[in-house]
Each structure stands twice: as C-alpha cells, then as structure tokens.
Write a protein that holds these residues in place. Structure first.
Motif, PDB file in Angstrom:
ATOM      1  N   LEU A  51       0.834  -1.201   0.000  1.00 33.67           N
ATOM      2  CA  LEU A  51       0.000   0.000   0.000  1.00 33.67           C
ATOM      3  C   LEU A  51       0.872   1.255   0.000  1.00 33.67           C
ATOM      4  O   LEU A  51       0.595   2.219  -0.723  1.00 33.67           O
ATOM      5  CB  LEU A  51      -0.953   0.009   1.187  1.00 33.67           C
ATOM      6  N   LEU A  52       1.943   1.251   0.787  1.00 33.38           N
ATOM      7  CA  LEU A  52       2.864   2.393   0.801  1.00 33.38           C
ATOM      8  C   LEU A  52       3.534   2.580  -0.562  1.00 33.38           C
ATOM      9  O   LEU A  52       3.705   3.711  -1.027  1.00 33.38           O
ATOM     10  CB  LEU A  52       3.929   2.206   1.875  1.00 33.38           C
ATOM     11  N   LEU A  53       3.910   1.495  -1.195  1.00 32.68           N
ATOM     12  CA  LEU A  53       4.529   1.574  -2.518  1.00 32.68           C
ATOM     13  C   LEU A  53       3.561   2.160  -3.538  1.00 32.68           C
ATOM     14  O   LEU A  53       3.914   3.059  -4.298  1.00 32.68           O
ATOM     15  CB  LEU A  53       5.001   0.192  -2.978  1.00 32.68           C
ATOM     16  N   LYS A  54       2.343   1.662  -3.538  1.00 32.61           N
ATOM     17  CA  LYS A  54       1.334   2.166  -4.492  1.00 32.61           C
ATOM     18  C   LYS A  54       1.063   3.653  -4.243  1.00 32.61           C
ATOM     19  O   LYS A  54       0.909   4.426  -5.190  1.00 32.61           O
ATOM     20  CB  LYS A  54       0.054   1.350  -4.380  1.00 32.61           C
ATOM     21  N   THR A  55       1.023   4.060  -2.985  1.00 31.59           N
ATOM     22  CA  THR A  55       0.816   5.472  -2.657  1.00 31.59           C
ATOM     23  C   THR A  55       1.980   6.318  -3.158  1.00 31.59           C
ATOM     24  O   THR A  55       1.784   7.382  -3.748  1.00 31.59           O
ATOM     25  CB  THR A  55       0.643   5.641  -1.139  1.00 31.59           C
ATOM     26  N   LEU A  56       3.193   5.842  -2.921  1.00 35.79           N
ATOM     27  CA  LEU A  56       4.379   6.567  -3.387  1.00 35.79           C
ATOM     28  C   LEU A  56       4.382   6.701  -4.903  1.00 35.79           C
ATOM     29  O   LEU A  56       4.639   7.781  -5.441  1.00 35.79           O
ATOM     30  CB  LEU A  56       5.652   5.861  -2.926  1.00 35.79           C
ATOM     31  N   VAL A  57       4.091   5.632  -5.604  1.00 38.98           N
ATOM     32  CA  VAL A  57       4.070   5.669  -7.067  1.00 38.98           C
ATOM     33  C   VAL A  57       3.016   6.652  -7.551  1.00 38.98           C
ATOM     34  O   VAL A  57       3.256   7.434  -8.488  1.00 38.98           O
ATOM     35  CB  VAL A  57       3.836   4.255  -7.643  1.00 38.98           C
ATOM     36  N   SER A  58       1.861   6.669  -6.922  1.00 38.01           N
ATOM     37  CA  SER A  58       0.801   7.599  -7.307  1.00 38.01           C
ATOM     38  C   SER A  58       1.231   9.047  -7.088  1.00 38.01           C
ATOM     39  O   SER A  58       1.026   9.907  -7.959  1.00 38.01           O
ATOM     40  CB  SER A  58      -0.459   7.303  -6.497  1.00 38.01           C
ATOM     41  N   ILE A  59       1.847   9.326  -5.952  1.00 37.34           N
ATOM     42  CA  ILE A  59       2.303  10.685  -5.655  1.00 37.34           C
ATOM     43  C   ILE A  59       3.371  11.134  -6.653  1.00 37.34           C
ATOM     44  O   ILE A  59       3.321  12.257  -7.166  1.00 37.34           O
ATOM     45  CB  ILE A  59       2.829  10.770  -4.211  1.00 37.34           C
ATOM     46  N   VAL A  60       4.322  10.269  -6.943  1.00 35.57           N
ATOM     47  CA  VAL A  60       5.393  10.610  -7.889  1.00 35.57           C
ATOM     48  C   VAL A  60       4.803  10.846  -9.280  1.00 35.57           C
ATOM     49  O   VAL A  60       5.193  11.794  -9.971  1.00 35.57           O
ATOM     50  CB  VAL A  60       6.478   9.518  -7.912  1.00 35.57           C
ATOM     51  N   HIS A  61       3.844  10.014  -9.676  1.00 32.61           N
ATOM     52  CA  HIS A  61       3.209  10.183 -10.993  1.00 32.61           C
ATOM     53  C   HIS A  61       2.509  11.542 -11.090  1.00 32.61           C
ATOM     54  O   HIS A  61       2.672  12.268 -12.082  1.00 32.61           O
ATOM     55  CB  HIS A  61       2.212   9.055 -11.249  1.00 32.61           C
ATOM     56  N   ILE A  62       1.752  11.897 -10.070  1.00 33.53           N
ATOM     57  CA  ILE A  62       1.049  13.185 -10.065  1.00 33.53           C
ATOM     58  C   ILE A  62       2.048  14.338 -10.086  1.00 33.53           C
ATOM     59  O   ILE A  62       1.887  15.307 -10.835  1.00 33.53           O
ATOM     60  CB  ILE A  62       0.114  13.284  -8.845  1.00 33.53           C
ATOM     61  N   LEU A  63       3.098  14.247  -9.286  1.00 29.43           N
ATOM     62  CA  LEU A  63       4.113  15.296  -9.232  1.00 29.43           C
ATOM     63  C   LEU A  63       4.792  15.493 -10.582  1.00 29.43           C
ATOM     64  O   LEU A  63       4.940  16.625 -11.061  1.00 29.43           O
ATOM     65  CB  LEU A  63       5.150  14.948  -8.163  1.00 29.43           C
ATOM     66  N   VAL A  64       5.182  14.415 -11.222  1.00 28.84           N
ATOM     67  CA  VAL A  64       5.858  14.494 -12.524  1.00 28.84           C
ATOM     68  C   VAL A  64       4.911  15.048 -13.586  1.00 28.84           C
ATOM     69  O   VAL A  64       5.295  15.902 -14.393  1.00 28.84           O
ATOM     70  CB  VAL A  64       6.419  13.117 -12.935  1.00 28.84           C
ATOM     71  N   THR A  65       3.661  14.599 -13.563  1.00 30.50           N
ATOM     72  CA  THR A  65       2.670  15.095 -14.532  1.00 30.50           C
ATOM     73  C   THR A  65       2.496  16.603 -14.387  1.00 30.50           C
ATOM     74  O   THR A  65       2.496  17.339 -15.379  1.00 30.50           O
ATOM     75  CB  THR A  65       1.323  14.380 -14.330  1.00 30.50           C
ATOM     76  N   HIS A  66       2.365  17.084 -13.151  1.00 31.58           N
ATOM     77  CA  HIS A  66       2.194  18.518 -12.930  1.00 31.58           C
ATOM     78  C   HIS A  66       3.459  19.307 -13.264  1.00 31.58           C
ATOM     79  O   HIS A  66       3.378  20.412 -13.808  1.00 31.58           O
ATOM     80  CB  HIS A  66       1.772  18.780 -11.483  1.00 31.58           C
ATOM     81  N   ALA A  67       4.606  18.750 -12.960  1.00 30.29           N
ATOM     82  CA  ALA A  67       5.859  19.447 -13.269  1.00 30.29           C
ATOM     83  C   ALA A  67       6.020  19.654 -14.773  1.00 30.29           C
ATOM     84  O   ALA A  67       6.397  20.741 -15.220  1.00 30.29           O
ATOM     85  CB  ALA A  67       7.048  18.661 -12.712  1.00 30.29           C
ATOM     86  N   PHE A  68       5.714  18.630 -15.561  1.00 25.68           N
ATOM     87  CA  PHE A  68       5.856  18.775 -17.009  1.00 25.68           C
ATOM     88  C   PHE A  68       4.764  19.656 -17.607  1.00 25.68           C
ATOM     89  O   PHE A  68       5.012  20.381 -18.572  1.00 25.68           O
ATOM     90  CB  PHE A  68       5.922  17.411 -17.690  1.00 25.68           C
ATOM     91  N   ALA A  69       3.571  19.645 -17.012  1.00 26.34           N
ATOM     92  CA  ALA A  69       2.520  20.558 -17.481  1.00 26.34           C
ATOM     93  C   ALA A  69       2.933  22.006 -17.208  1.00 26.34           C
ATOM     94  O   ALA A  69       2.731  22.891 -18.050  1.00 26.34           O
ATOM     95  CB  ALA A  69       1.195  20.234 -16.792  1.00 26.34           C
ATOM     96  N   PHE A  70       3.520  22.259 -16.041  1.00 25.68           N
ATOM     97  CA  PHE A  70       3.987  23.604 -15.706  1.00 25.68           C
ATOM     98  C   PHE A  70       5.127  24.031 -16.622  1.00 25.68           C
ATOM     99  O   PHE A  70       5.186  25.172 -17.085  1.00 25.68           O
ATOM    100  CB  PHE A  70       4.410  23.657 -14.240  1.00 25.68           C
ATOM    101  N   LEU A  71       6.027  23.106 -16.910  1.00 24.66           N
ATOM    102  CA  LEU A  71       7.129  23.382 -17.823  1.00 24.66           C
ATOM    103  C   LEU A  71       6.605  23.752 -19.215  1.00 24.66           C
ATOM    104  O   LEU A  71       7.078  24.708 -19.837  1.00 24.66           O
ATOM    105  CB  LEU A  71       8.048  22.170 -17.900  1.00 24.66           C
ATOM    106  N   LYS A  72       5.617  23.018 -19.669  1.00 21.68           N
ATOM    107  CA  LYS A  72       4.995  23.314 -20.969  1.00 21.68           C
ATOM    108  C   LYS A  72       4.385  24.716 -20.950  1.00 21.68           C
ATOM    109  O   LYS A  72       4.553  25.486 -21.898  1.00 21.68           O
ATOM    110  CB  LYS A  72       3.928  22.272 -21.271  1.00 21.68           C
TER     111      LYS A  72
END
Length: 68
Positions: free
Chosen positions: A20-41
């Motif tokens: 459960l902790l792993l899945k939560t971490l992966v979800s958080i990292v995915h959201i963070l990366v998605t938002h970072a690249f959207a902001f960069l764009k």
C-alpha cells in the motif's frame, strides 16, 4: 545516473505489508511528474508568446529533462 525498472509489483519482491505504501508513493510521484511537465509546458508557451526568438531547442535535451 537515472535508472528505470519495469516490473510487476510481485516481480520486484515487495513484502505484502509495504504494498500500500509503494502504491501510494508511485501515485504521488506520478502526479508530481505530470504537474511538473505541465507547468514546464506552460512556461515554454508563455516564453514563446512573449519572445518569438526564444531558443526552445536549447531546452530540448535529455540532460535538461532529467534535472526536472
């Protein structure tokens, strides 16, 4: 150095108690990366709108994106 590992959760041998902790971490990292690249764009589009001579190609390299 950046390393990517593709495997199923069962394939990497995580203990059940940590899944459960792993899945939560992966979800958080995915959201963070998605938002970072959207902001960069957004930043690049704004800069191109304000400065048509903006050298976008200077940022089109693997080193720049691995730092992001």
């Amino acid at each position: 150095k950046i390393i990517a590992v593709k495997s199923s959760i069962a394939g990497i041998g995580w203990k059940q108690q940590y899944l459960l902790l792993l899945k939560t971490l992966v979800s958080i990292v995915h959201i963070l990366v998605t938002h970072a690249f959207a902001f960069l764009k957004y930043i690049f589009i704004q800069e191109l709108g304000n400065n048509p001579t903006f050298a976008l190609e200077d940022f089109s390299n693997v080193d720049f994106y691995s730092e992001v």
